[in-house]
Design a protein around this motif. Structure first.
Motif, short mmCIF file in Angstrom:
data_model
loop_
_atom_site.label_atom_id
_atom_site.label_comp_id
_atom_site.label_asym_id
_atom_site.label_seq_id
_atom_site.Cartn_x
_atom_site.Cartn_y
_atom_site.Cartn_z
N SER A 198 0.84 -1.26 0.20
CA SER A 198 -0.11 -0.02 0.10
C SER A 198 0.89 1.21 0.05
O SER A 198 1.82 1.44 1.05
CB SER A 198 -0.82 0.01 1.16
N PRO A 199 0.70 2.05 -1.17
CA PRO A 199 -0.11 2.13 -2.16
C PRO A 199 0.32 0.49 -3.09
O PRO A 199 1.55 0.37 -3.22
CB PRO A 199 0.32 3.46 -3.10
N GLY A 200 -0.65 0.00 -3.78
CA GLY A 200 -0.41 -0.90 -4.46
C GLY A 200 0.09 -0.90 -5.95
O GLY A 200 -0.16 -0.05 -6.71
N ASN A 201 1.11 -1.86 -6.30
CA ASN A 201 1.43 -2.02 -7.46
C ASN A 201 0.98 -3.53 -7.95
O ASN A 201 1.36 -4.53 -7.32
CB ASN A 201 3.05 -2.25 -7.50
N PRO A 202 -0.04 -3.59 -8.94
CA PRO A 202 -0.22 -2.52 -10.15
C PRO A 202 -1.62 -1.74 -9.83
O PRO A 202 -1.37 -0.85 -10.71
CB PRO A 202 -0.55 -3.61 -11.17
N ARG A 211 -4.06 0.73 -5.19
CA ARG A 211 -4.83 0.83 -3.94
C ARG A 211 -4.40 1.12 -2.67
O ARG A 211 -2.92 0.68 -2.55
CB ARG A 211 -5.43 -0.72 -3.62
N VAL A 212 -4.86 1.88 -1.84
CA VAL A 212 -4.37 2.22 -0.62
C VAL A 212 -5.19 1.86 0.35
O VAL A 212 -6.14 1.98 0.44
CB VAL A 212 -4.28 3.81 -0.47
N HIS A 213 -4.66 1.09 1.36
CA HIS A 213 -5.14 0.75 2.62
C HIS A 213 -5.42 1.70 3.74
O HIS A 213 -4.55 2.33 4.17
CB HIS A 213 -4.18 -0.40 3.25
N SER A 214 -6.63 1.58 4.23
CA SER A 214 -6.90 2.55 5.43
C SER A 214 -6.07 2.09 6.74
O SER A 214 -5.56 0.96 6.64
CB SER A 214 -8.36 2.38 5.70
N VAL A 258 5.18 -12.67 10.88
CA VAL A 258 5.47 -11.48 10.41
C VAL A 258 4.79 -10.76 9.30
O VAL A 258 4.29 -11.52 8.56
CB VAL A 258 7.14 -11.41 9.97
N ILE A 259 4.48 -9.37 9.45
CA ILE A 259 3.68 -8.61 8.56
C ILE A 259 4.60 -7.47 8.04
O ILE A 259 5.24 -7.00 8.69
CB ILE A 259 2.28 -8.24 8.79
N ALA A 260 4.96 -7.44 6.63
CA ALA A 260 5.48 -6.47 5.99
C ALA A 260 4.80 -5.77 5.03
O ALA A 260 4.18 -6.29 3.96
CB ALA A 260 6.60 -7.08 5.54
N ASP A 261 4.72 -4.42 5.12
CA ASP A 261 4.12 -3.58 3.89
C ASP A 261 5.01 -2.63 3.14
O ASP A 261 6.00 -2.26 3.89
CB ASP A 261 3.30 -2.42 4.78
N ASP A 262 4.81 -3.10 1.75
CA ASP A 262 5.75 -2.51 0.64
C ASP A 262 5.22 -1.32 0.43
O ASP A 262 3.96 -1.23 -0.12
CB ASP A 262 5.68 -3.64 -0.37
#
Length: 367
Positions: free
Chosen positions: A153-157, A160-163, A180-184
């Motif tokens: 988030s923002p997503g590729n492709p 999309r933006v997560h709240s 583990v949770i990782a946000d790119d």
């Protein structure tokens, strides 16, 4: 024994690129998100001043770089309290994404969750660790065997933006699973709804004061035109960061010293980022208007370097129709089953080529 890796998707696009190059006015390449604008002088000057780099660089990053990363998170992302133990530079973000499952010790019994519309390297990372990749956007559906969750988030492709609310629920679910949770988050500064970056998974509104099991991955390729520098970093849970640092030391993953100096300059200068965002905003507005007028629907695309568009047909059919106009785009099929009727249109071309694409789109059969 050979690794069980997928075919490199971009090879399938080569015939369409050749087709597009036959256009009398040349190719308009909107397929790859590789910057075309100059690297800002403040960054190039910092790189040049650091070229006497005779000693081995530090895997952990210089104190100045780690402080710059922490300062940027505080100033631009609303994440205070990060120390050098919370951050680690990488050689771009792609290598970190690809190697993270292996460096976390995942194996055949483990699941890596990725978005349904996903950058292919998440699945490649799972394959390198011989783990199983599962595509899901619903935390309640993540399998019990999940040990790593990738958000983007923002997503590729799809942009999309997560709240904050979604990010909070995703973190809660990952912790329930012991994952583990990782946000790119590498497109965070290219937010089209606001001049403020999109929310980080490290935001206190998401995690409170508890970073356990949570990582944010970032790249300066997009906001600072540093794709050729390979300048990225990861931040979050200091225990996970320490684990990654140990593995990266053994693997010899040393960010070059001049690049580290350039990153300090990039992270300390917000003006060039704002300037680049406005260049992309103008290109985005012109392409979005032309695509809509030509019969496309734009989905999501709230941030980032791409427009995620469809006209209700197989993505390769759309790729072919645009190639006949000399325009090259990426088929949504590259990004998972959910993208079969979409194409990804990049904003990373010159203003002159954007104008050429706009003119050509006006001649497209609207079906």
């Amino acid at each position: 024994m050979a690794l069980d890796l997928p075919d490199f998707p971009w090879d399938a696009l080569v015939p369409f690129a050749e087709r597009a190059r036959q256009h009398p006015d040349g190719l308009v390449d909107l397929s790859v998100g590789s910057p075309v604008d100059p690297t800002p002088a403040v960054i190039r000057d910092a790189l040049a001043a650091a070229t006497d780099a005779h000693a081995y660089p530090q895997t952990t990053g210089t104190p100045a770089l780690r402080e710059a990363i922490a300062g940027w998170f505080s100033r631009r992302r609303g994440v205070d309290g990060l120390t050098p133990a919370h951050v680690l530079p990488s050689i771009g973000s792609k290598e970190l994404i690809a190697w993270l499952p292996l460096m976390l010790g995942l194996g055949p019994a483990d699941v890596v969750v990725q978005p349904r519309a996903a950058y292919p390297t998440y699945a490649v990372g799972a394959a390198l660790a011989k783990a199983r990749a599962v595509a899901s956007d619903d935390p309640d559906e993540w399998p019990a065997e999940t040990r790593l969750v990738w958000l983007n988030s923002p997503g590729n492709p799809d942009g999309r933006v997560h709240s904050v609310e979604f990010l909070r629920r995703a973190v809660e679910r990952a912790r329930e699973l012991g994952a583990v949770i990782a946000d790119d988050e590498c497109y965070a500064e290219l937010n089209w709804a606001s001049d403020e970056p999109t929310p980080s998974i490290l935001d206190p509104r998401v995690v409170g004061d508890d970073l356990s099991g949570v990582l944010a991955v970032y790249s300066l390729s997009k906001q600072s035109n540093l794709a050729g520098y390979r300048a990225g970093f990861v931040a979050g849970d200091p225990a996970v960061i320490a684990e990654l640092l140990q593995a990266r030391k053994h693997a010899g993953l040393l960010p070059p010293a001049p690049v580290q100096a350039a990153m300090v300059a990039a992270l300390g200068d917000d003006a060039h980022v704002a300037h680049q965002r406005e260049l992309y905003r103008g290109r985005r507005e012109r392409l979005a208007a032309a695509l809509t007028a030509s019969g496309f629907r734009i989905d999501h695309s709230d941030a980032g370097l791409y427009l995620w568009v469809t006209r209700g047909e197989d993505s390769w059919t759309t790729v072919g129709a645009l190639a006949d106009l000399g325009i090259l785009v990426a088929p949504g099929a590259f990004y998972g089953e959910s993208g079969r009727e979409h194409v990804r249109v990049a904003l990373t071309t010159t203003d002159e080529r954007v104008d050429a694409a706009v003119a050509r789109l006006s001649t497209l059969d609207k079906r």
